[in-house]
Design an enzyme around this catalytic site. Structure first.
Site, mmCIF file in Angstrom:
data_model
loop_
_atom_site.group_PDB
_atom_site.id
_atom_site.type_symbol
_atom_site.label_atom_id
_atom_site.label_comp_id
_atom_site.label_asym_id
_atom_site.label_seq_id
_atom_site.Cartn_x
_atom_site.Cartn_y
_atom_site.Cartn_z
ATOM 1 N N CYS A 158 0.836 -1.209 0.000
ATOM 2 C CA CYS A 158 0.000 0.000 0.000
ATOM 3 C C CYS A 158 0.870 1.259 0.000
ATOM 4 C CB CYS A 158 -0.914 -0.023 1.231
ATOM 5 S SG CYS A 158 -1.794 1.513 1.546
ATOM 6 N N CYS A 161 0.160 3.866 2.714
ATOM 7 C CA CYS A 161 0.607 3.337 4.012
ATOM 8 C C CYS A 161 2.106 3.575 4.197
ATOM 9 C CB CYS A 161 0.326 1.839 4.102
ATOM 10 S SG CYS A 161 -1.421 1.382 3.940
#
Length: 229
Positions: A158, A161
């Protein structure tokens, strides 16, 4: 005046046509995705997640070709371009990119699962027959603290993230006397993530004395999180 109207109409037609053509694959919800697979003989089901994600659970008869892998194009060449390809990832981000690329490679009919494997797992509970990762009881124990608790659900693949990770580590050290930050890998704790009903990553939650005071299911800046604290 008539010429102006004609050219205006022609321009609008061209714009409308180009917008229509920009959708080069079909994105559908779980029920249609599942029924289409069931109606297709020897369906080509493509899971574009990482091998680790795939090993943690996947749609029956799916083949795994990592979208972020080094040999995606060479592996994908083994599929039949004339047959329908059903594509999915965890939440839909990678599969949409992969679906567009498949069209560029000459695949004729591409159906992408909106919401990805997370949506599929919720609609088909039998997919996750065994609980994996942190239990719900252990998760709830993380929330019981006199300090403010931050939960960050993330994954290695991600991008948002990864962008948040440095400042979360910084805040964890800077505010250690007031705040506890727990980062939870959603891939390794898929059962918990699904049970809590979240879709997509990242998910950032703030609890004060056990009560949820802030929640966001997307990237947030350091300043925004500081305000929530």
């Amino acid at each position: 005046m008539k010429k102006i109207q004609f050219y205006l109409a022609l321009t609008l037609f061209v714009i409308a046509t180009s917008c229509t053509n920009s959708q080069n694959f079909k994105s559908v919800e779980v029920p249609e995705f599942k029924s289409s697979i069931e109606k297709t003989n020897d369906a080509q089901i493509l899971d574009v997640r990482t091998p680790g994600e795939f090993a943690g659970g996947h749609i029956n008869n799916a083949i795994n070709i990592d979208w972020n892998g080094n040999d995606f194009d060479s592996q994908i060449s083994q599929l039949n371009k004339k047959k329908t390809v059903f594509v999915y990832c965890l939440s839909g981000g990678r599969s949409k990119k992969a679906a567009s690329h498949l069209k560029e490679l000459g695949f004729k009919n591409i159906i992408e699962l909106n919401g990805g494997y997370l949506a599929w797992s919720k609609a088909n509970p039998s997919t996750d027959s065994t609980w994996t990762g942190m239990t719900l009881e252990n998760y709830n124990q993380l929330l019981t603290s006199e300090k403010t608790v931050v939960i960050d659900f993330y994954a290695e693949w991600c991008a948002p993230c990864k962008k948040m990770a440095p400042y979360l580590d910084k805040l964890s050290n800077e505010l250690a006397d007031k705040v506890i930050i727990h980062r939870i890998d959603a891939d390794k704790n898929k059962s918990l993530f699904n049970k809590l009903g979240y879709t997509g990553l990242p998910v950032v939650l703030v609890f004060k004395k056990g009560k949820l005071t802030f929640q966001k299911n997307q990237y947030i800046s350091e300043d925004e999180l500081r305000k929530a604290l």
